[in-house]
Structure formats: C-alpha cells, structure tokens
Motif scaffolding. Sequence first.
Motif, PDB file in Angstrom:
ATOM      1  N   UNK A 512      18.663 -14.845  -5.784  1.00 25.86           N
ATOM      2  CA  UNK A 512      19.559 -15.546  -5.119  1.00 25.86           C
ATOM      3  C   UNK A 512      19.640 -17.166  -5.683  1.00 25.86           C
ATOM      4  N   UNK A 513      20.579 -17.200  -6.357  1.00 29.95           N
ATOM      5  CA  UNK A 513      20.788 -18.705  -7.291  1.00 29.95           C
ATOM      6  C   UNK A 513      20.636 -19.871  -6.135  1.00 29.95           C
ATOM      7  N   UNK A 514      21.005 -19.291  -5.070  1.00 30.92           N
ATOM      8  CA  UNK A 514      21.364 -20.730  -3.882  1.00 30.92           C
ATOM      9  C   UNK A 514      19.953 -21.128  -3.328  1.00 30.92           C
ATOM     10  N   UNK A 515      18.920 -20.278  -3.772  1.00 28.16           N
ATOM     11  CA  UNK A 515      17.400 -20.875  -3.449  1.00 28.16           C
ATOM     12  C   UNK A 515      17.143 -22.242  -4.108  1.00 28.16           C
ATOM     13  N   UNK A 516      17.555 -22.288  -5.327  1.00 32.45           N
ATOM     14  CA  UNK A 516      17.339 -23.396  -5.919  1.00 32.45           C
ATOM     15  C   UNK A 516      18.420 -24.731  -6.037  1.00 32.45           C
ATOM     16  N   UNK A 517      19.283 -24.593  -4.981  1.00 32.85           N
ATOM     17  CA  UNK A 517      20.115 -25.665  -4.778  1.00 32.85           C
ATOM     18  C   UNK A 517      19.974 -26.213  -3.351  1.00 32.85           C
TER      19      UNK A 517
END
Length: 561
Positions: A512-517
Amino acid sequence: MMGELKRRRFVGLGSGIAFTAATGGGLATAPAARAAVGTGRAHKTARAADASAGVAVTPADARYPDLISGNNQRWTSSPDKVVLPRSTAEVVAAVQEAVTAGKRLSVCGGGHCFEDFVFNADIQININMGLLNAVTFDTSMNAFKVGAGATLLDVYEALYEGWGVTIPGGICHSVGVGGHVTGGGYGNLSRQYGLTVDHLHAVEVVVVDAAGTARAVVAARDSSDAALRDLFWAHTGGGGGSFGVVTAFWFRTPGSTGEPGALLPKAPSKIFLTLAGWPWEKVTEDGFGRLVDYWGTWFEEHNTPGTTAGSLYSWLMLNHRDSGSMGAVVQLDGSLPDAPSVLSDFLAGLDQALGLHSATVRHDGVLDSQYTSTRLLPWLRGTKYIGAISPTQLDPTTRGCHKSAHLRARTPQRQIDAMYAHLTSTDGPSTMTGIVLSASGGRISSVSSTATAVAQRDAIMKANFESRWYDKADDAKNVGWIREAFGAVYGDTGGVPVPGDVTDGCYINYPDGDLSDPAFNTSSVPWHDLYWKQNYARLQQVKAAWDPGDVFRHRQSIRLP
C-alpha cells in the motif's frame, strides 16, 4: 441449484485472495549445475530445459503490450525491453547490462503486485521470469527446486502429482512464487502447516556488489556463512525487489528426513469446502456486528496449533451492499479428528450471529443451512475450484486498490461500526468492493517473530480492503472509497493499523503506497515498521551487505541504513 447460487454470490468481490506482491524479489541463484530428477508435468521441464537463448522483447515486438503491465491495470510501464531469461546466467547478464548502462530495472514473477513496484514510468529494463518455471527434486540439495517464474498452480500440481506433498501457499493459483514466497506466503493450509517460508530451505539470487558486478549466489537456511544465512532470512518475508533477483527456491521442511515424499507436508486426501452466502436484504446492522464479532472471536478462541479447530481456515467476505450479498469460504482437512462436527458448529454460529435460522441438511457429515453449501472434494481439485470461485481475482483486465491490516484480536465494535457505515454507503463504488477478513494463527503462531522476517506471528486474522473495477474514469471514486473506509476503521491510530493490542501493522504482500504518505498515515509509525516492525533494522543491514548500490529498489523497498 444452491451450489450455483452460492457461487454467483462470490462473484461480487474480487477478494483479497490474490496474495502475492510479485515483484520478483531479492534473491538469485548460483551458477553451479545441480542434479534434478522428476517433475510434475512434462511441459514444465520442456520449457525450462529449452536449449535456445532467452527472449528480449522490444516495443516493436507484437508481444510487448502483453508484457508491460500486470494484473492491476492501473500500473503500466514502457521499458526499452523486456527480458525473459531461460537460465540464471541470462539473469546475471540482464542485471549486468542494466547496471553498466545505469538503467532502472524491475522483475516480474506472476504480475500480481498490487502497487506500481514492477510496472512504472521509470523502468527501462524489465526481467520477466515466466520461462524459469520448472519444478523438480534436486538430489544434491535434497530439496524441491522451484523456478522463480513458476505459478502457485505449477507448484501445487507438480509437488502433489509427483510426490503427494505441497506447500501452504496462496489460493489465487495464477500468482507467481517470486513475490509470494519472498513476502512470507500464506493460504488455506497455513493454520495447519504454517507460512510458505516456514518450509523454505534455500534461495538462488542474482546480486550486485559494490563494484557493480552481478553474480549469482545460493543462500540457505543452514549456510555456513553468516552473511548468506542473513540473505536467506531476508527472503523469508522481507518482500521482493530489495536485494536481488531470485531465480530459484528450494523447499524442505526443517527437521524432515527420508524420501522426497517425507520432506514437505502431505497434502490432504480430501478437504471440506463450504461456500456461504447471505443476501444483504436479510442483514441488519446488529446482525452484521454480531457476525464480524463471532468470526473474530471464534478464531481468537480456536488458535491452538495441531488441533482440528486450529487448522480450520476461512475468509469472511464483507462485500459492499451494492454487490447484493456477503459471503464466507471455509476449508478444513477432512481427515482431521471430528472435522465434520467442528465445521458444523462453526457454520451454525455464522447463521446464528446474523439471526438467520433455517432447516439444516447434512452433506458428508456436515450440517448445512439454506445459506451454506459444503462439499467434500479431493485436495487438488478443491484447490483449483476454490481458486476460481471469484473470476475477478484471475481477471487481468481490472484496475484495483488494496489496503491491509493484521489483527491480534477480534475486531472492536467501533471498527465494526465504521466498516458497516462504508459497506452500506450510497456513493456507488464498484460492486467488486469490500473488506475481506482471512484467518491466521494456528501453526503460524508457533514460530517466533524474529525467526523469519515475518514479524506478525501472533495475528489471528488479516483484513484486506479492496476494490476492483474496469474503467479508468472510475479510479478516483473507488480509490477514494478504499482510502476513506480504511482511514475511518483505523482512525483512532492515525488512519493505519498501528501495532498494539488489537492491530499489528500491514502485510507486505498486500502493499500500500499510501502508508508512506503523511496525508494518509498520520501516525508516528513509519511505513516500514508497519510491515516489518522490529525486523526492519536487520533487513537494512542485509540490504547494505548485498545491495550497497541500491540497484534493486521501488517505492517501498528496504532502504539502505
């Protein structure tokens, strides 16, 4: 008729059943020839043993459009070429070419990565492992050797038909082993036999040293060299695409001895498979809450490794109301003691929690209701069947968004309320949208949180928030639904499942790329600690030792320390 009705109900949700982030992975293989005997099916050996050189596909090639994206059509690439090697030496050559030319590379196994780690605009050379798919028994290693381009179905068929054994892998059988294994790997037999990596013996990996030289190494669980043991460990849950290119895996259960058929778990002769389906019009808010609580409580209380209840596996498929129904899938080894009664009791509790009661009918010793249908099937046939229950999980034309959570305890009421609110929303997401709860625990929990790179050993279930759709114009609506639902359910901990008494971070094979946002993760826990917790520091040390130039990287690859 009931079987067909139940099957159609499952089409609503593509499901969190495509488990693997097929990013190729971080390991490569040694060049030394190894004796291999036996195989599952002749075509696998023929393809892998083809004496011709590997394939290079450029934009002018008719095959190019098929090789620049995976199953998630949100992510595409336009590399200078796609290389399909037929040997480890060809993988070494492809990696060396990329390093020498300073080109970004990525690796594709089965193409099921949920994020853009494999296919994105920066990729200039993609290595597709599909032709390295042989499954054999390696006499020199006394272990089963699996090419990194094999799919799970390749492995299941070859191991079972050749030796009667299996590995506890995922249910979506078109998934490639490369990403599945390096992320830990789990499926319907994991509560009975543990994670896939609990049976991994060695990996062959193409790595790049500080001087920029590519080479192949073999790292085993019992390697005499500590650095190689660390490299092996990193591939037991560290995820793909961080350390090198895995070209082969060897499987043998630790401590096993004797003939090949005794070196891995025996596949069940027959399994009970139950499909349950409940029309949304019969589901009240209270009933929904009782169902989710009952399901989580049951797995919290039936978590002892080696018991029949501790081996029962299930998904609870909480589809959006617009799909028309919710459902469950349940699997249990039919040979285990009191299996019919354990399964019957579990199924009865599902209907009772919903407040739905009906006459029961006995199928192969299991009590079914009008909402459940149970079959006793041979293991391989059942595995193929259950993997095809939801056609969307095998559909390579969908777009998708996914988020995950490990849970150490039953779902709290506040989270259940948030789930219900979003699953009954009127904002019209795709009908292939929902939340899938999948059972964990059992034998998985018998291994320590540091023995492999998988840190969440005492979780009792996973949650997968998922939407699939076809039209690019629907991206914002469906991605927005997933983000809002996930953020609301875990709103008390910054919009993500922070490790604690109930939640325990996220699953790297559902990346989940959003975890680093910071717009979506407002907690104080960084994305890498959500995936790997205390194991991340050791993974960084392995990265520094084996990929000091950060050749193998993507948005959420292991960072150099």
